[in-house]
Design a protein around this motif. Structure first.
Motif, mmCIF file in Angstrom:
data_model
loop_
_atom_site.group_PDB
_atom_site.id
_atom_site.type_symbol
_atom_site.label_atom_id
_atom_site.label_comp_id
_atom_site.label_asym_id
_atom_site.label_seq_id
_atom_site.Cartn_x
_atom_site.Cartn_y
_atom_site.Cartn_z
ATOM 1 N N ARG A 190 -0.788 -13.216 10.261
ATOM 2 C CA ARG A 190 0.114 -12.156 9.837
ATOM 3 C C ARG A 190 -0.555 -11.306 8.763
ATOM 4 N NH1 ARG A 190 2.275 -14.550 13.425
ATOM 5 N NH2 ARG A 190 4.434 -15.296 13.554
ATOM 6 N N ALA A 191 -0.107 -10.073 8.638
ATOM 7 C CA ALA A 191 -0.571 -9.212 7.549
ATOM 8 C C ALA A 191 0.014 -9.662 6.215
ATOM 9 C CB ALA A 191 -0.199 -7.763 7.827
ATOM 10 N N TRP A 192 1.255 -10.150 6.256
ATOM 11 C CA TRP A 192 1.944 -10.587 5.045
ATOM 12 C C TRP A 192 2.198 -12.085 5.116
ATOM 13 C CZ3 TRP A 192 4.763 -7.350 1.240
ATOM 14 C CH2 TRP A 192 4.372 -6.008 1.303
ATOM 15 N N ALA A 193 1.951 -12.782 4.018
ATOM 16 C CA ALA A 193 2.139 -14.229 3.976
ATOM 17 C C ALA A 193 3.578 -14.617 4.289
ATOM 18 C CB ALA A 193 1.722 -14.767 2.610
ATOM 19 N N GLY A 250 -8.864 6.592 3.976
ATOM 20 C CA GLY A 250 -9.092 5.161 4.067
ATOM 21 C C GLY A 250 -7.818 4.377 3.830
ATOM 22 N N TYR A 251 -7.899 3.076 4.109
ATOM 23 C CA TYR A 251 -6.748 2.197 3.919
ATOM 24 C C TYR A 251 -7.233 0.751 3.835
ATOM 25 C CZ TYR A 251 -7.293 1.822 9.023
ATOM 26 O OH TYR A 251 -7.792 1.656 10.287
ATOM 27 N N GLY A 252 -6.325 -0.121 3.424
ATOM 28 C CA GLY A 252 -6.624 -1.542 3.328
ATOM 29 C C GLY A 252 -5.805 -2.341 4.325
ATOM 30 N N ARG A 253 -6.265 -3.553 4.592
ATOM 31 C CA ARG A 253 -5.595 -4.447 5.522
ATOM 32 C C ARG A 253 -5.748 -5.886 5.031
ATOM 33 N NH1 ARG A 253 -4.400 -3.407 10.688
ATOM 34 N NH2 ARG A 253 -5.932 -1.745 10.886
ATOM 35 N N SER A 254 -4.695 -6.670 5.138
ATOM 36 C CA SER A 254 -4.779 -8.082 4.770
ATOM 37 C C SER A 254 -4.418 -8.945 5.967
ATOM 38 C CB SER A 254 -3.842 -8.394 3.595
ATOM 39 O OG SER A 254 -2.493 -8.097 3.929
ATOM 40 N N THR A 255 -4.961 -10.169 5.993
ATOM 41 C CA THR A 255 -4.693 -11.104 7.084
ATOM 42 C C THR A 255 -4.565 -12.510 6.533
ATOM 43 O OG1 THR A 255 -6.028 -9.733 8.583
ATOM 44 C CG2 THR A 255 -5.448 -11.949 9.332
ATOM 45 N N HIS A 256 -3.441 -13.158 6.841
ATOM 46 C CA HIS A 256 -3.211 -14.562 6.505
ATOM 47 C C HIS A 256 -3.218 -15.366 7.806
ATOM 48 C CE1 HIS A 256 -1.580 -13.664 2.367
ATOM 49 N NE2 HIS A 256 -1.306 -12.510 2.953
ATOM 50 N N VAL A 257 -3.920 -16.496 7.835
ATOM 51 C CA VAL A 257 -4.026 -17.306 9.053
ATOM 52 C C VAL A 257 -3.831 -18.778 8.719
ATOM 53 C CG1 VAL A 257 -5.479 -17.964 11.015
ATOM 54 C CG2 VAL A 257 -5.688 -15.672 10.036
ATOM 55 N N VAL A 258 -3.088 -19.491 9.562
ATOM 56 C CA VAL A 258 -2.995 -20.949 9.506
ATOM 57 C C VAL A 258 -3.185 -21.470 10.926
ATOM 58 C CG1 VAL A 258 -1.557 -22.956 9.006
ATOM 59 C CG2 VAL A 258 -1.440 -20.953 7.516
ATOM 60 N N SER A 295 -6.647 -19.453 5.917
ATOM 61 C CA SER A 295 -7.600 -18.449 5.445
ATOM 62 C C SER A 295 -6.870 -17.164 5.090
ATOM 63 C CB SER A 295 -8.675 -18.173 6.502
ATOM 64 O OG SER A 295 -8.099 -17.648 7.677
ATOM 65 N N PHE A 296 -7.576 -16.352 4.319
ATOM 66 C CA PHE A 296 -7.034 -15.061 3.905
ATOM 67 C C PHE A 296 -8.175 -14.072 3.789
ATOM 68 C CE2 PHE A 296 -6.420 -12.012 0.425
ATOM 69 C CZ PHE A 296 -5.309 -11.333 0.903
ATOM 70 N N SER A 297 -7.919 -12.845 4.199
ATOM 71 C CA SER A 297 -8.911 -11.786 3.994
ATOM 72 C C SER A 297 -8.198 -10.502 3.614
ATOM 73 C CB SER A 297 -9.763 -11.566 5.251
ATOM 74 O OG SER A 297 -8.974 -11.067 6.307
ATOM 75 N N ARG A 298 -8.874 -9.710 2.820
ATOM 76 C CA ARG A 298 -8.394 -8.378 2.478
ATOM 77 C C ARG A 298 -9.572 -7.425 2.624
ATOM 78 N NH1 ARG A 298 -3.938 -6.699 -0.281
ATOM 79 N NH2 ARG A 298 -3.528 -8.734 -1.195
ATOM 80 N N ARG A 299 -9.382 -6.415 3.472
ATOM 81 C CA ARG A 299 -10.457 -5.485 3.750
ATOM 82 C C ARG A 299 -9.986 -4.063 3.504
ATOM 83 N NH1 ARG A 299 -15.353 -7.292 4.085
ATOM 84 N NH2 ARG A 299 -15.952 -5.712 5.622
ATOM 85 N N HIS A 300 -10.889 -3.232 3.024
ATOM 86 C CA HIS A 300 -10.649 -1.807 2.897
ATOM 87 C C HIS A 300 -11.712 -1.063 3.705
ATOM 88 C CE1 HIS A 300 -8.372 -3.052 -0.712
ATOM 89 N NE2 HIS A 300 -7.700 -1.940 -0.531
ATOM 90 N N LEU A 301 -11.353 0.098 4.224
ATOM 91 C CA LEU A 301 -12.346 0.952 4.864
ATOM 92 C C LEU A 301 -12.126 2.385 4.421
ATOM 93 C CD1 LEU A 301 -11.114 2.874 7.388
ATOM 94 C CD2 LEU A 301 -10.961 0.655 8.491
ATOM 95 N N TRP A 302 -13.209 3.141 4.451
ATOM 96 C CA TRP A 302 -13.113 4.573 4.176
ATOM 97 C C TRP A 302 -13.964 5.317 5.175
ATOM 98 C CZ3 TRP A 302 -9.765 6.219 0.412
ATOM 99 C CH2 TRP A 302 -9.647 7.610 0.290
ATOM 100 N N LEU A 303 -13.382 6.327 5.818
ATOM 101 C CA LEU A 303 -14.077 7.158 6.796
ATOM 102 C C LEU A 303 -14.213 8.562 6.227
ATOM 103 C CD1 LEU A 303 -15.125 7.619 9.760
ATOM 104 C CD2 LEU A 303 -12.763 8.274 10.316
ATOM 105 N N ALA A 304 -15.424 9.085 6.244
ATOM 106 C CA ALA A 304 -15.670 10.464 5.811
ATOM 107 C C ALA A 304 -16.521 11.157 6.859
ATOM 108 C CB ALA A 304 -16.369 10.493 4.450
ATOM 109 N N ALA A 305 -16.341 12.457 7.006
ATOM 110 C CA ALA A 305 -17.086 13.203 8.021
ATOM 111 C C ALA A 305 -17.359 14.611 7.534
ATOM 112 C CB ALA A 305 -16.308 13.239 9.337
ATOM 113 N N SER A 306 -18.363 15.235 8.143
ATOM 114 C CA SER A 306 -18.771 16.575 7.721
ATOM 115 C C SER A 306 -17.792 17.654 8.158
ATOM 116 C CB SER A 306 -20.172 16.886 8.270
ATOM 117 O OG SER A 306 -20.193 16.792 9.686
#
Length: 457
Positions: A209-212, A180-188, A163-174
């Motif tokens: 792992r983050a990197w294949a 924000g940043y992104g993250r990837s995950t490779h799984v076997v 499997s593989f996933s790539r996620r981004h998040l963004w945090l904002a506050a008053s």
């Protein structure tokens, strides 16, 4: 379907959503607000008997908002991120907050304490190569399955997955934070079975792992799943009594997890921690450190800032066996009269709470086989199920399986037993091997604990 990457417009869209949520909350009457927007995609391929069994793909964006009014807070989330939905979320959150109980410790960070870095910079937690195609993932899963299946004695491979996933998040506050940043995950992974009926045993192997390019070959993962499974054949209950227990590196991080839970600011502030009076006292063996390092490049839980916009940093939770401090977010820090350790994490619909990122326990000088020899007679634990942990006293009881040791050597596999002790005594008197595996969120070697109770046959 060819490999591709999430559009570079995606993070910009998340930034716009998070900042729009904060603006809507302020317009609706919130004194303070922070918002989280997450998005990405994942694909998972399962194979069985040399053929595709299941393919799952998910993609989407979700948003969450927290508002604070006069020491009251409320959190809401949604998968609809239209302008109307954002306005409705803000109004609903403000209305909920006005009915919430007062907690004077709640509040955003002071602007001058916010992280300077607003992205993941050199952490390398997002693979910069194109996303793997489904065909590539299927090939990885098939190779893992074949490597497991070809080992003599394996009756079937229950599952093999890539499997593989790539996620981004963004945090904002008053308070002015926006990052924000992104993250990837490779799984076997692979799960193998040996035997039939009541004599059936199964075990698994999995790597992420983050990197294949940092992943082991799938054949290595498949063979390891088979080897672990074959070693389980003929399992029986161990004897009952007081024996030393060697927590294999597969499960040893669970012991450190109990320590981390006990030094979590949420538990300490509630008075519900068996270490609540242990600050500055020995909690691990002399010479042993427990370090948290959220800035390890390519590691699974690395992050440049926490869920309240504070810069993360390497710190010693335990130094030379002595407890140095609690794990705190802003609210628990204020309750305890201390500064946050930049440890806040949050979900889309939940308030921040303290958590840990990348912990490393000092390895010992002994090899695994040396600890086996020192045990003479006892239990090696390789898997655990169920738990009865008294958070206030540290009394510990868990179901376990593994291998019985006689004369310093593994004699036979065991299952259906219970192990028990007290965490304060267990952690203070344990010995560490030198075999910790890299790439784990908790890098913990095998741990030998003496004088525990085993309930078996």
């Amino acid at each position: 379907m060819s490999g591709h990457r999430i559009s570079t417009e995606h993070p910009a869209r998340l930034q716009t959503l998070a900042e729009s949520l904060v603006a809507a909350a302020r317009k609706a009457g919130a004194e303070q607000a922070d918002a989280l927007a997450t998005g990405g995609q994942s694909i998972s391929i399962d194979v069985r008997n040399g053929a595709l069994e299941q393919a799952d793909r998910a993609e989407g964006i979700e948003i969450g908002l927290r508002v604070l009014i006069g020491g009251r807070q409320a959190c809401v989330s949604a998968s609809d991120h239209s302008d109307d939905s954002i306005a409705e979320m803000a109004a609903r959150a403000v209305a909920m907050a006005r009915e919430a109980p007062v907690d004077d410790h709640l509040g955003l960070a002071d602007p001058d304490r916010l992280a300077v870095s607003r992205d993941a910079g050199g952490l390398q937690i997002a693979d910069d190569r194109p996303d793997p195609a489904p065909e590539t993932l299927q090939d990885l899963a098939l190779r893992a399955e074949e490597a497991a299946r070809e080992q003599p004695g394996i009756s079937q491979v229950e599952s093999a997955n890539a499997s593989f996933s790539r996620r981004h998040l963004w945090l904002a506050a008053s308070n002015g934070f926006s990052g924000g940043y992104g993250r990837s995950t490779h799984v076997v992974s692979a799960v193998a079975i040996t035997g039939e009926g009541l004599g059936m045993e199964r075990d698994y192997a999995a790597e992420a792992r983050a990197w294949a390019e940092d992943l082991p070959q799938p054949e290595e993962i498949g063979r390891l799943a088979a080897e672990r499974t074959l070693a389980r054949a003929g399992s029986r209950k161990p004897p009952t009594g007081a024996f030393p227990i060697l927590y294999d590196r597969r499960v040893s991080s669970s012991l450190i997890g109990h320590l981390l839970a006990a030094v979590n600011g949420s538990a300490v502030a509630r008075g519900a921690s068996w270490l609540r009076r242990a600050l500055g006292e020995p909690v691990l063996p002399d010479g042993m450190n427990l370090i948290e390092d959220p800035l390890r490049p390519r590691y699974p839980s690395s992050r440049p800032f926490d869920a309240e916009g504070l810069a993360t940093a390497r710190r010693k939770i335990v130094a030379d066996g002595v407890l140095q401090g609690w794990t705190l977010d802003l609210a628990t820090g204020r309750k305890l009269g201390m500064d946050s350790t930049a440890s806040a994490a949050r979900g889309l619909a939940s308030a921040p709470s303290p958590t840990n990122s990348n912990v490393i326990l000092t390895p010992g000088p002994a090899h695994y086989d040396d600890l086996l020899a020192d045990m003479d007679t006892g239990l090696v634990v390789t898997s655990m199920l169920g738990a009865s942990i008294n958070g206030t006293t540290g009394d510990y009881s868990r179901g376990a399986a593994g291998f019985w040791v006689q004369n310093g050597r593994i004699a036979y596999p065991v299952n259906e037993c219970t192990i028990a002790g007290n965490l304060r005594d267990m952690l203070r008197n344990m010995r560490a091997a030198d075999d910790a595996l890299p790439w784990r969120a908790a890098e913990v070697p095998s741990l030998l604990v003496g004088g525990m109770t085993v309930a078996g046959a």
